[in-house]
Design a protein around this motif. Structure first.
Motif, PDB file in Angstrom:
ATOM      1  N   ILE A   1      43.213  62.743  27.934  1.00  0.00           N
ATOM      2  CA  ILE A   1      43.639  64.238  27.569  1.00  0.00           C
ATOM      3  C   ILE A   1      42.281  64.899  27.084  1.00  0.00           C
ATOM      4  O   ILE A   1      42.092  65.870  27.353  1.00  0.00           O
ATOM      5  CB  ILE A   1      44.265  63.911  26.241  1.00  0.00           C
ATOM      6  CG1 ILE A   1      45.140  63.103  26.382  1.00  0.00           C
ATOM      7  CG2 ILE A   1      44.291  64.957  25.239  1.00  0.00           C
ATOM      8  CD1 ILE A   1      46.293  62.633  25.096  1.00  0.00           C
ATOM      9  N   LEU A   2      41.128  64.108  26.694  1.00  0.00           N
ATOM     10  CA  LEU A   2      39.986  65.115  25.941  1.00  0.00           C
ATOM     11  C   LEU A   2      39.104  65.439  27.390  1.00  0.00           C
ATOM     12  O   LEU A   2      38.301  66.579  26.870  1.00  0.00           O
ATOM     13  CB  LEU A   2      39.411  64.192  25.322  1.00  0.00           C
ATOM     14  CG  LEU A   2      39.817  64.129  23.598  1.00  0.00           C
ATOM     15  CD1 LEU A   2      38.603  62.480  23.447  1.00  0.00           C
ATOM     16  CD2 LEU A   2      39.871  64.934  22.862  1.00  0.00           C
ATOM     17  N   VAL A   3      39.211  65.088  28.296  1.00  0.00           N
ATOM     18  CA  VAL A   3      38.334  65.398  29.267  1.00  0.00           C
ATOM     19  C   VAL A   3      39.369  66.302  29.581  1.00  0.00           C
ATOM     20  O   VAL A   3      38.958  67.292  30.626  1.00  0.00           O
ATOM     21  CB  VAL A   3      38.806  64.126  31.047  1.00  0.00           C
ATOM     22  CG1 VAL A   3      38.436  63.938  32.201  1.00  0.00           C
ATOM     23  CG2 VAL A   3      37.532  62.766  30.257  1.00  0.00           C
ATOM     24  N   SER A   4      40.273  65.959  29.927  1.00  0.00           N
ATOM     25  CA  SER A   4      41.655  67.407  30.783  1.00  0.00           C
ATOM     26  C   SER A   4      41.116  68.583  29.611  1.00  0.00           C
ATOM     27  O   SER A   4      41.378  69.798  30.387  1.00  0.00           O
ATOM     28  CB  SER A   4      43.374  67.001  30.392  1.00  0.00           C
ATOM     29  OG  SER A   4      43.301  65.534  31.228  1.00  0.00           O
ATOM     30  N   ASP A   5      40.976  68.420  28.640  1.00  0.00           N
ATOM     31  CA  ASP A   5      40.862  69.321  27.595  1.00  0.00           C
ATOM     32  C   ASP A   5      39.562  70.125  27.908  1.00  0.00           C
ATOM     33  O   ASP A   5      38.752  71.269  27.448  1.00  0.00           O
ATOM     34  CB  ASP A   5      41.058  69.295  26.300  1.00  0.00           C
ATOM     35  CG  ASP A   5      42.651  69.040  25.896  1.00  0.00           C
ATOM     36  OD1 ASP A   5      43.656  69.097  26.883  1.00  0.00           O
ATOM     37  OD2 ASP A   5      42.966  68.102  24.738  1.00  0.00           O
ATOM     38  N   GLY A   6      38.416  69.629  28.621  1.00  0.00           N
ATOM     39  CA  GLY A   6      36.992  69.572  29.003  1.00  0.00           C
ATOM     40  C   GLY A   6      35.426  69.664  27.904  1.00  0.00           C
ATOM     41  O   GLY A   6      35.616  70.172  27.456  1.00  0.00           O
ATOM     42  N   LEU A   7      36.934  68.196  26.974  1.00  0.00           N
ATOM     43  CA  LEU A   7      35.767  67.960  26.004  1.00  0.00           C
ATOM     44  C   LEU A   7      34.693  67.059  26.349  1.00  0.00           C
ATOM     45  O   LEU A   7      33.663  67.183  25.205  1.00  0.00           O
ATOM     46  CB  LEU A   7      36.747  67.597  24.682  1.00  0.00           C
ATOM     47  CG  LEU A   7      37.491  68.661  23.980  1.00  0.00           C
ATOM     48  CD1 LEU A   7      38.410  68.088  22.588  1.00  0.00           C
ATOM     49  CD2 LEU A   7      36.969  70.115  23.849  1.00  0.00           C
ATOM     50  N   ILE A   8      34.951  65.893  26.977  1.00  0.00           N
ATOM     51  CA  ILE A   8      34.094  65.203  27.472  1.00  0.00           C
ATOM     52  C   ILE A   8      34.353  64.787  28.751  1.00  0.00           C
ATOM     53  O   ILE A   8      35.216  66.056  29.532  1.00  0.00           O
ATOM     54  CB  ILE A   8      34.550  63.244  26.494  1.00  0.00           C
ATOM     55  CG1 ILE A   8      35.957  63.318  27.063  1.00  0.00           C
ATOM     56  CG2 ILE A   8      34.234  63.743  24.642  1.00  0.00           C
ATOM     57  CD1 ILE A   8      36.685  61.758  26.811  1.00  0.00           C
ATOM     58  N   GLN A   9      33.480  64.075  29.453  1.00  0.00           N
ATOM     59  CA  GLN A   9      33.176  64.028  30.839  1.00  0.00           C
ATOM     60  C   GLN A   9      32.645  62.414  31.098  1.00  0.00           C
ATOM     61  O   GLN A   9      32.184  61.959  30.744  1.00  0.00           O
ATOM     62  CB  GLN A   9      31.729  65.075  31.301  1.00  0.00           C
ATOM     63  CG  GLN A   9      30.983  64.501  32.673  1.00  0.00           C
ATOM     64  CD  GLN A   9      30.764  65.741  33.225  1.00  0.00           C
ATOM     65  OE1 GLN A   9      29.292  65.830  32.467  1.00  0.00           O
ATOM     66  NE2 GLN A   9      30.347  66.195  34.100  1.00  0.00           N
ATOM     67  N   LYS A  10      33.270  61.778  32.440  1.00  0.00           N
ATOM     68  CA  LYS A  10      33.529  61.279  32.552  1.00  0.00           C
ATOM     69  C   LYS A  10      32.203  61.381  32.956  1.00  0.00           C
ATOM     70  O   LYS A  10      32.165  61.773  33.956  1.00  0.00           O
ATOM     71  CB  LYS A  10      34.202  60.208  33.713  1.00  0.00           C
ATOM     72  CG  LYS A  10      35.933  60.018  32.365  1.00  0.00           C
ATOM     73  CD  LYS A  10      37.121  59.684  33.885  1.00  0.00           C
ATOM     74  CE  LYS A  10      38.474  59.175  32.885  1.00  0.00           C
ATOM     75  NZ  LYS A  10      39.169  58.919  33.789  1.00  0.00           N
ATOM     76  N   LYS A  11      30.927  59.630  33.060  1.00  0.00           N
ATOM     77  CA  LYS A  11      29.956  59.326  34.397  1.00  0.00           C
ATOM     78  C   LYS A  11      30.361  58.039  34.811  1.00  0.00           C
ATOM     79  O   LYS A  11      30.415  57.267  34.208  1.00  0.00           O
ATOM     80  CB  LYS A  11      28.484  60.274  33.458  1.00  0.00           C
ATOM     81  CG  LYS A  11      28.586  61.293  33.014  1.00  0.00           C
ATOM     82  CD  LYS A  11      26.644  62.216  32.710  1.00  0.00           C
ATOM     83  CE  LYS A  11      27.097  63.115  31.599  1.00  0.00           C
ATOM     84  NZ  LYS A  11      25.681  63.351  31.863  1.00  0.00           N
ATOM     85  N   ARG A  12      30.489  57.979  35.938  1.00  0.00           N
ATOM     86  CA  ARG A  12      30.501  57.150  36.816  1.00  0.00           C
ATOM     87  C   ARG A  12      29.844  55.744  36.306  1.00  0.00           C
ATOM     88  O   ARG A  12      28.613  56.005  37.164  1.00  0.00           O
ATOM     89  CB  ARG A  12      30.953  57.245  38.127  1.00  0.00           C
ATOM     90  CG  ARG A  12      31.391  56.105  38.882  1.00  0.00           C
ATOM     91  CD  ARG A  12      31.682  56.262  40.217  1.00  0.00           C
ATOM     92  NE  ARG A  12      32.345  55.043  41.187  1.00  0.00           N
ATOM     93  CZ  ARG A  12      33.254  54.997  40.832  1.00  0.00           C
ATOM     94  NH1 ARG A  12      34.245  56.123  41.447  1.00  0.00           N
ATOM     95  NH2 ARG A  12      33.567  54.640  42.335  1.00  0.00           N
ATOM     96  N   GLY A  13      29.927  55.107  35.492  1.00  0.00           N
ATOM     97  CA  GLY A  13      28.884  54.118  35.164  1.00  0.00           C
ATOM     98  C   GLY A  13      28.457  54.108  34.239  1.00  0.00           C
ATOM     99  O   GLY A  13      27.737  52.738  34.136  1.00  0.00           O
TER     100      GLY A  13
END
Length: 123
Positions: free
Chosen positions: A57-69
């Protein structure tokens, strides 16, 4: 973080709200890594899929970002996005309801403004 397992609010929403609030108050700053799905699920005995759903949800809201690995990191403008969102929610949840109630009481705009000013002085 604290979770209410007896609440009607789903755990994944509680996860999202807790992390969002931590970002808003500065516990997690821009560029900082948030606890991993594994950490949260282990520390609070929550299913990892539930934690991930909240984080997504936070990724979709543009608050956090996944950095692979590497994990999830707070985006630069996350705190401001939360502030804007909360201002909009404040308007919808409080101001509009107050205006509707004021109109039903026959109060005009000037009277409502003076009541709000009085409230600010008291608190």
């Amino acid at each position: 973080m604290q979770f209410n397992f007896d609440s009607s609010e789903p755990l994944y929403l509680q996860v999202a709200k807790q992390i969002e609030n931590a970002i808003f108050v500065g516990s997690f700053e821009a560029g900082e890594q948030v606890p991993s799905t594994t950490e949260i699920s282990r520390d609070f005995q929550i299913n990892p899929a539930t934690v991930l759903k909240g984080m997504n949800i936070l990724v979709s809201d543009g608050l956090i970002q996944k950095k692979r690995g590497r994990g999830m990191f707070v985006l630069e403008d996350a705190q401001e996005k939360i502030r804007v969102k909360r201002k909009d929610e404040f308007f919808q949840d409080y101001i509009l309801k107050m205006v509707i109630e004021a109109k039903s009481l026959g109060l005009n705009q000037d009277t409502v403004i003076s009541l709000v000013e009085r409230g600010f002085k008291q608190k």
